[in-house]
Design a protein around this motif. Structure first.
Motif, PDB file in Angstrom:
ATOM      1  N   LEU A  48       0.562  19.380  -2.462  1.00 26.36           N
ATOM      2  CA  LEU A  48       1.668  18.509  -2.848  1.00 26.36           C
ATOM      3  C   LEU A  48       1.180  17.643  -4.003  1.00 26.36           C
ATOM      4  O   LEU A  48       0.204  16.914  -3.872  1.00 26.36           O
ATOM      5  CB  LEU A  48       2.109  17.625  -1.680  1.00 26.36           C
ATOM      6  N   LEU A  49       1.836  17.758  -5.137  1.00 22.52           N
ATOM      7  CA  LEU A  49       1.513  16.951  -6.302  1.00 22.52           C
ATOM      8  C   LEU A  49       2.366  15.698  -6.240  1.00 22.52           C
ATOM      9  O   LEU A  49       3.587  15.771  -6.298  1.00 22.52           O
ATOM     10  CB  LEU A  49       1.784  17.748  -7.580  1.00 22.52           C
ATOM     11  N   SER A  50       1.724  14.565  -6.113  1.00 17.90           N
ATOM     12  CA  SER A  50       2.413  13.336  -5.774  1.00 17.90           C
ATOM     13  C   SER A  50       2.001  12.194  -6.689  1.00 17.90           C
ATOM     14  O   SER A  50       1.222  12.361  -7.616  1.00 17.90           O
ATOM     15  CB  SER A  50       2.076  13.012  -4.319  1.00 17.90           C
ATOM     16  N   GLY A  51       2.519  11.010  -6.366  1.00 14.91           N
ATOM     17  CA  GLY A  51       2.166   9.784  -7.069  1.00 14.91           C
ATOM     18  C   GLY A  51       1.674   8.734  -6.087  1.00 14.91           C
ATOM     19  O   GLY A  51       1.521   9.001  -4.889  1.00 14.91           O
ATOM     20  N   ASN A  52       1.444   7.534  -6.590  1.00 17.25           N
ATOM     21  CA  ASN A  52       0.887   6.444  -5.774  1.00 17.25           C
ATOM     22  C   ASN A  52       1.685   6.144  -4.507  1.00 17.25           C
ATOM     23  O   ASN A  52       1.111   6.001  -3.429  1.00 17.25           O
ATOM     24  CB  ASN A  52       0.800   5.156  -6.596  1.00 17.25           C
ATOM     25  N   ASN A  53       2.993   6.008  -4.635  1.00 16.98           N
ATOM     26  CA  ASN A  53       3.806   5.593  -3.485  1.00 16.98           C
ATOM     27  C   ASN A  53       3.737   6.586  -2.335  1.00 16.98           C
ATOM     28  O   ASN A  53       3.545   6.202  -1.179  1.00 16.98           O
ATOM     29  CB  ASN A  53       5.260   5.357  -3.901  1.00 16.98           C
ATOM     30  N   GLU A  54       3.898   7.859  -2.648  1.00 14.32           N
ATOM     31  CA  GLU A  54       3.895   8.889  -1.601  1.00 14.32           C
ATOM     32  C   GLU A  54       2.535   8.999  -0.924  1.00 14.32           C
ATOM     33  O   GLU A  54       2.438   9.045   0.294  1.00 14.32           O
ATOM     34  CB  GLU A  54       4.298  10.243  -2.197  1.00 14.32           C
ATOM     35  N   ILE A  55       1.472   9.021  -1.712  1.00 14.84           N
ATOM     36  CA  ILE A  55       0.146   9.184  -1.109  1.00 14.84           C
ATOM     37  C   ILE A  55      -0.257   7.937  -0.321  1.00 14.84           C
ATOM     38  O   ILE A  55      -0.907   8.032   0.717  1.00 14.84           O
ATOM     39  CB  ILE A  55      -0.911   9.601  -2.152  1.00 14.84           C
ATOM     40  N   LYS A  56       0.172   6.767  -0.788  1.00 14.84           N
ATOM     41  CA  LYS A  56      -0.102   5.530  -0.040  1.00 14.84           C
ATOM     42  C   LYS A  56       0.615   5.569   1.304  1.00 14.84           C
ATOM     43  O   LYS A  56       0.031   5.203   2.337  1.00 14.84           O
ATOM     44  CB  LYS A  56       0.342   4.310  -0.843  1.00 14.84           C
ATOM     45  N   ARG A  57       1.854   6.018   1.304  1.00 18.48           N
ATOM     46  CA  ARG A  57       2.627   6.118   2.547  1.00 18.48           C
ATOM     47  C   ARG A  57       1.947   7.080   3.529  1.00 18.48           C
ATOM     48  O   ARG A  57       1.789   6.781   4.712  1.00 18.48           O
ATOM     49  CB  ARG A  57       4.046   6.602   2.235  1.00 18.48           C
ATOM     50  N   LEU A  58       1.501   8.222   3.032  1.00 20.07           N
ATOM     51  CA  LEU A  58       0.841   9.218   3.892  1.00 20.07           C
ATOM     52  C   LEU A  58      -0.520   8.715   4.377  1.00 20.07           C
ATOM     53  O   LEU A  58      -0.900   8.944   5.528  1.00 20.07           O
ATOM     54  CB  LEU A  58       0.691  10.543   3.143  1.00 20.07           C
ATOM     55  N   ASN A  59      -1.249   8.036   3.514  1.00 20.10           N
ATOM     56  CA  ASN A  59      -2.552   7.482   3.891  1.00 20.10           C
ATOM     57  C   ASN A  59      -2.394   6.446   4.995  1.00 20.10           C
ATOM     58  O   ASN A  59      -3.182   6.398   5.944  1.00 20.10           O
ATOM     59  CB  ASN A  59      -3.220   6.869   2.651  1.00 20.10           C
ATOM     60  N   LYS A  60      -1.346   5.620   4.883  1.00 27.32           N
ATOM     61  CA  LYS A  60      -1.087   4.609   5.916  1.00 27.32           C
ATOM     62  C   LYS A  60      -0.656   5.269   7.230  1.00 27.32           C
ATOM     63  O   LYS A  60      -1.145   4.918   8.305  1.00 27.32           O
ATOM     64  CB  LYS A  60      -0.001   3.647   5.434  1.00 27.32           C
ATOM     65  N   LYS A  61       0.226   6.231   7.132  1.00 31.07           N
ATOM     66  CA  LYS A  61       0.759   6.882   8.331  1.00 31.07           C
ATOM     67  C   LYS A  61      -0.307   7.674   9.090  1.00 31.07           C
ATOM     68  O   LYS A  61      -0.389   7.593  10.316  1.00 31.07           O
ATOM     69  CB  LYS A  61       1.903   7.819   7.940  1.00 31.07           C
ATOM     70  N   PHE A  62      -1.130   8.434   8.377  1.00 34.67           N
ATOM     71  CA  PHE A  62      -2.055   9.345   9.049  1.00 34.67           C
ATOM     72  C   PHE A  62      -3.493   8.845   9.145  1.00 34.67           C
ATOM     73  O   PHE A  62      -4.231   9.269  10.018  1.00 34.67           O
ATOM     74  CB  PHE A  62      -2.043  10.712   8.364  1.00 34.67           C
ATOM     75  N   ARG A  63      -3.901   7.950   8.235  1.00 37.22           N
ATOM     76  CA  ARG A  63      -5.281   7.469   8.253  1.00 37.22           C
ATOM     77  C   ARG A  63      -5.378   5.975   8.507  1.00 37.22           C
ATOM     78  O   ARG A  63      -6.471   5.417   8.511  1.00 37.22           O
ATOM     79  CB  ARG A  63      -5.974   7.826   6.936  1.00 37.22           C
TER      80      ARG A  63
END
Length: 153
Positions: A48-63
């Motif tokens: 998934l090629l993403s930007g700051n907002n999406e990866i931050k959301r996923l990092n918070k949710k899963f890590r």
């Protein structure tokens, strides 16, 4: 054989890589020519090629880390489980990798494509069950990453 699904929900990628899907598919062909370890298997994963907002959301949710990062990997199997699966099954889905365009762009004096390749290869090596929590694991993982990167030249 490695097969890669590409998803991008962040249009800014198109300004940095003309055709992300074509680029990654050409890179996977280079890897498949050299990477003989799993020639009997078909190994799939998604980037998934993403930007700051999406990866931050996923990092918070899963890590549970409320911050942006350059790459996230979500392996489906541990290294041991993957080895067993590869012996029994022809097709295996390894997991998912998310790459943050903004983090690549903030690195000064770097070649964009090289940095991009380093990140998705780093994610792929995680999908194969490697990690870098301990120094000896870091050294093993780095060696595997360098081997994969050498296939792209």
């Amino acid at each position: 054989m490695i097969k890669i699904n590409i998803i991008y929900n962040y249009k800014a990628w198109e300004r940095c890589i003309f055709n992300p899907n074509k680029l990654i598919q050409s890179q996977s062909k280079k890897i498949n020519k050299k990477f003989k370890s799993y020639k009997k298997n078909i190994i799939f994963f998604t980037i998934l090629l993403s930007g700051n907002n999406e990866i931050k959301r996923l990092n918070k949710k899963f890590r549970k880390k409320n911050k942006s990062t350059d790459v996230l990997s979500f392996p489906f199997y541990s290294k041991k489980d993957l080895r067993n699966k590869l012996k029994k099954e022809k097709e295996i889905y390894l997991g998912d990798i998310i790459i943050n365009l903004e983090k690549i762009k903030t690195k000064k004096n770097t070649n964009f494509n090289l940095e991009f390749n380093k990140l998705w290869i780093h994610g792929l090596v995680h999908l194969f069950g490697y990690d870098h929590k301990k120094d000896k694991d870091f050294n093993k993982m780095t060696k595997v990453e360098k081997q994969f990167l050498s296939y792209l030249h």
